[in-house]
Design a protein around this motif. Structure first.
Motif: not given
Lengths: 220, 786
Positions: B106, B110, B112, B114, B152, B155
């Motif tokens: 984080s 955001s 995510l 992964k 990533s 992102a």
């Protein structure tokens, strides 16, 4: 020029042996214009094919320009006729996929002649036979007489010593036939040795000598 | 000379447009297939090759003999790598990694999920990744660092510079981005979004570094120049046994070269049994076969129309052409054709590549600037040109000029037998391929229809976290209250996987030689209700205090243990006693292709990693999911909401089989299509040759049907012969293929009958369509063409 001695050619069907050529003796001197005549099935074309080395024979001797043809291997034979003999056919046998120019050029390609030289040679022949304007046409676009003219031009392009013609006027009308025959006479006068197969007395008369065949034998 | 050949060849092809188009279509399809398979094979063979040390990298594996159950294991103890590196001089480096782990990254708003690896120091020295920011030497020197892949990083941070940004992991601790690497190529065995170093000051890692029995990590070694791998293997075994003498009975360690990771990944009973390589070989063969079928079309059509060219051959021969020159000319035609087909194929490949990529789930691309492409192109064109041209060239160039020119040439009679042999060959291949397609499909359906022992439809799994474990009772309660959920439970592993295998427990009367490996599952109440598992005897857990010393067995376990009255029996596992309270049906959790493992199920709600939710009857997931999501958002806020449909997860077990099924399907269709093109061409030539005969027969009163039959008969005979040859071949191949499956169908004779009828029908249609025109035409026309 060439000499056939006791040439026999036969086929076996069952127990029977059918003779296509029987004890044929023939001697041709340079510059002769010979017409072979005879009824259908008498062996005219067979004889012509034997002389042209397209066909083999079963017995006898054949000497061509001091080479013993009957002793040569297939490859050597084809090298020989490739160099010295030109063929003209009744049905012209031009290659439909090729133009007039290319048809005439083909024998030169098979003799590994360079492009520039080929161009010059073909141009000469086209000029001589007055078909320069037709050089890019395909055979189907020509009349029969014109096609045979191309056929003869093709036969002569490689400067053969002997011209073999199998009923060269057979598919032509009389006017076209006459033109072809007078062309032959002209060529003969220039020194070309010609052997033709023909049905017509009139055409045979263009030649210097007539050989009559009957049932595979030379009629005396 | 050469120019002349090509000019004439081009003109010949242009003149005979139908002939050329037919062949072009067949060859283009054949070459397109070949290019696709070539790309696929190249990708498979190129796995991991981008690593600079490719030839020197090995993974350490163990052959473990557990009570005569032999299996190959990649899990190693944590300190092994460091020990190998410092004690074996021939090893240049050794690296230990975790298996792939999901983490929540984080940054700002955001969050995510992964996946990536935690690795030891030399990871970036050993494996070659493309660094975009930062460098491999300092990327993981600090234990609280992280390396991200480009996508990533994008992102998480968008277009801002990711370096030195601080990310929170699993909402537990912070790490700093030290480097960004390019996204991992598709043909890499390592697939990750992030790489993190081990934190050796972490208690668990510290403990594990001195622990020589807990095998949970993967170990890789890089051999030094000229190292002997046998010696290295021996030293690894010595090191392990030295620290853990009890392991000597069980494990043998060996190094497994990187070049085999992808294609030879299957082990059975401790022996390498290949893997993807079988399919690489199979598809390569199929590619050649498809191309061959297209080449056969060319041979057949060329010889069939030979009389058209016979005259040309004769004339050329009298003009002094040698056989070799004629052959050369015919070869130039096929080479030109192959070139055109190749160019068309490249276009086709570009157009179809996205669909093909979806089909095989890869990211393949055709790089026409690479030398490999041009070498490949040359090989394909020459192969096609030479194979397709060989027979026609030999056949056509052998004509006798005298006979051809005289017109007594029996057109193509000599070529009829070889032509028939080739057609039969084509159909044999097609019939085998079609039968294979159907059998593969039936086999997959057979397995998919197998009783799985639970109901995978409308079942959702959600990974459990620390928060969901703590709040489970509330979560379950709120889910049930929505009215859309009929049952909720939790288990050690998702129902589609087994995470725990161990020797069977002890019981009274256990034979001394009983070597049974059992799957283990811990669960909560409502296990059978949620999963739809049948309880055959006894009962499921109900949450009573006694449940903590109770267990369920599955049918396979009862059978393997040879128990007569299992319910109520006492089992001793570890140092505790359990009572068997129920028997479940067999549940297919791992491979649906294999028999079900014996399994024991314990009541251990605290030891669960996966929550399973059964939707109410007739509740659509679209309706239920938002409700479920809101519950999880509330009680599991630090994790993004993620879920899996069990039926989809289950479907993933068929990936390889589905791929094989799809590919053989496509190939079989294309093969039969190319055959039909050839057949159509051949039929139209036959008709051309027999047009007079057809005319005469019609005048004599033959009906259209009779004429169709007359022409078709010749081809139907060939198909029949092909069928007789193909039947045992297909049976033999497919029976062999089916042997790898424990649950397999029996090949039915009716299948072959159906395939035979299908091919027969197809032949009839293709030939009839071509014959119809000639059969209907006014015979006067064809008879006039004298």
């Amino acid at each position: 020029m060439l000499e056939l001695k006791g040439i026999y050619k036969w086929v076996n069907t069952g127990n029977n042996r059918i003779f296509l050529l029987k004890d044929v003796d023939l001697s041709v001197k340079p510059g002769e214009f010979i017409s072979i005549m005879g009824p259908s099935g008498s062996g005219k074309s067979t004889l012509l094919n034997v002389i042209g080395m397209l066909d083999t024979f079963d017995q006898g001797e054949y000497n061509f320009l001091h080479e013993s043809v009957h002793q040569l291997k297939v490859k050597q034979r084809s090298a020989l006729y490739k160099q010295y003999i030109g063929f003209v056919f009744q049905a012209y046998h031009l290659i439909d996929e090729l133009t007039v120019y290319e048809n005439i050029e083909t024998p030169l390609i098979y003799q590994n002649i360079k492009t520039s030289e080929r161009k010059a040679l073909v141009a000469d022949v086209l000029d001589r036979f007055q078909i320069v304007g037709k050089k890019d046409l395909f055979p189907t676009q020509l009349s029969g007489g014109q096609q045979q003219l191309v056929g003869i031009a093709r036969a002569l392009i490689a400067k053969p010593k002997l011209l073999l013609a199998d009923e060269p006027t057979g598919n032509l009308n009389s006017k076209q036939g006459e033109e072809i025959m007078s062309l032959f006479r002209e060529l003969n006068r220039e020194g070309m040795t010609i052997i033709q197969v023909t049905h017509s007395e009139k055409n045979a008369a263009y030649g210097s000598r007539i050989i009559n065949l009957l049932d595979g034998m030379v009629a005396q | 000379m050469l120019k002349n050949y090509f000019k004439i060849a081009w003109r010949n092809l242009w003149r005979n447009k139908g002939f050329s188009a037919t062949n072009l279509l067949g060859l283009t399809i054949g070459i397109t297939c070949t290019i696709f398979i070539f790309l696929w094979v190249q990708d498979e063979l190129g796995y991991n090759k981008f690593h600079k040390q490719y030839d020197h990298l090995y993974k350490v594996l163990a052959t473990r003999n557990f009570n005569n159950q032999i299996f190959t294991d990649e899990n190693m103890v944590l300190p092994l790598a460091r020990s190998i590196e410092s004690n074996i001089p021939q090893v240049k480096r050794a690296v230990v990694t975790t298996s792939r782990q999901p983490r929540i990254l984080s940054y700002a708003d955001s969050r995510l999920k992964k996946e990536g690896y935690t690795v030891s120091e030399h990871f970036f020295d050993m494996f070659s990744w493309k660094f975009i920011k930062g460098n491999p030497w300092t990327a993981i020197t600090d234990p609280s660092s992280i390396v991200l892949t480009q996508s990533s990083a994008k992102a998480l941070f968008g277009n801002t510079d990711p370096l030195d940004k601080v990310i929170r992991i699993n909402n537990e601790y912070d790490v700093k981005v030290t480097a960004v690497v390019a996204d991992v190529p598709g043909n890499s065995t390592f697939q990750f979004d992030y790489i993190m170093p081990f934190n050796y000051s972490n208690d668990y890692i510290k403990r594990s570094m001195n622990e020589w029995t807990n095998s949970s990590w993967n170990v890789f070694v890089q051999a030094g120049p000229g190292a002997s791998m046998q010696l290295i293997d021996k030293s690894i075994n010595d090191i392990k046994y030295q620290h853990d003498p009890s392991d000597k009975k069980i494990s043998t360690y060996f190094t497994f070269p990187m070049s085999k990771w992808r294609l030879y990944s299957d082990f059975k009973e401790g022996k390498n049994t290949g893997g993807m390589i079988a399919y690489v070989r199979l598809f390569s063969i199929i590619a050649v076969i498809i191309l061959l079928i297209a080449c056969i079309n060319f041979m057949n059509l060329s010889t069939a129309r030979s009389e058209k060219r016979a005259k040309e051959v004769g004339v050329r021969k009298t003009l002094g052409s040698g056989k070799r020159q004629l052959m050369f000319q015919f070869f130039s035609e096929t080479i030109i054709l192959a070139c055109i087909a190749f160019v068309l194929s490249v276009f086709a490949v570009y157009l179809l590549l996205p669909s093909f990529n979806t089909l095989v789930d890869k990211q393949l691309s055709l790089d026409i600037s690479s030398p490999v492409f041009w070498i490949g192109a040359l090989i394909i064109i020459l192969f096609t040109g030479l194979v397709a041209g060989s027979y026609p060239a030999l056949y056509l160039s052998s004509f006798n000029p005298v006979r051809v020119l005289k017109g007594t040439f029996a057109s193509g009679k000599r070529a009829v037998l070889p032509r028939h042999v080739l057609v039969v060959g084509q159909f044999v291949i097609s019939i085998v391929l079609i039968s294979a397609t159907i059998i593969i499909y039936q086999q997959i359906q057979h397995i998919k229809n197998r009783d799985m022992g639970y109901n995978p439809d409308n079942l959702i799994t959600i990974p459990a976290t620390y928060d969901t474990q703590n709040n489970f009772a509330v979560i379950k309660d709120e889910l049930i209250k929505t009215g859309k959920i009929s049952a909720v439970t939790r288990t050690l592993s998702p129902i589609t996987d087994i995470w725990w295998k161990s020797p069977a427990p002890d019981w009274e009367g256990k034979p001394a030689n009983a070597d049974i490996i059992m799957a283990g599952l811990s669960t909560d109440i409502d296990f059978s209700k949620t999963m739809g598992v049948k309880i055959l005897q006894g009962k499921d857990f109900s949450g009573m205090p006694s449940d903590s010393s109770a267990m369920l067995l599955n049918e396979a376990a009862v059978k393997a243990m040879g128990l007569q009255n299992p319910v109520g029996m006492l089992m001793r596992y570890g140092n505790r006693n359990y009572t068997v309270i129920g028997i479940t049906g067999n549940i297919v959790m791992e491979s649906p292709f294999k028999p079900v493992d014996p399994m024991m199920v314990y009541y251990q709600p605290y030891n669960c990693n996966s929550i399973s939710i059964r939707l109410g009857q007739d509740v659509s997931p679209q309706k239920a999911l938002p409700l479920i999501e809101s519950v999880f958002k509330k009680y599991n806020p630090s994790y993004p909401f993620e879920y899996q449909f069990v039926d989809e997860e289950f479907g993933k077990k068929f990936l390889t089989e589905d791929l094989i099924s799809k590919i053989t399907n496509v190939f079989a269709c294309l093969a039969i299509f190319i055959c039909c093109i050839g057949l159509a061409g051949l039929a139209s030539f036959t008709i051309e040759k027999r047009i007079r005969e057809i005319g005469v027969r019609k005048v004599l009163g033959a009906t259209v049907q009779q004429l169709l039959l007359l022409i078709s008969k010749e081809f139907l005979k060939l198909v029949l012969i092909a069928f007789v040859i193909a039947l045992p071949l297909a049976w033999w191949f497919m029976n062999d293929w089916l042997q790898q499956y424990a649950f397999r169908i029996h090949i039915s004779i009716w299948l072959f009958v159906a395939v035979g009828l299908l091919i027969l029908l197809l032949t009839l249609i293709v030939v009839s369509l071509n014959t119809l025109k000639a059969a209907i035409a006014n015979p006067v026309k064809s008879l006039r063409t004298e």
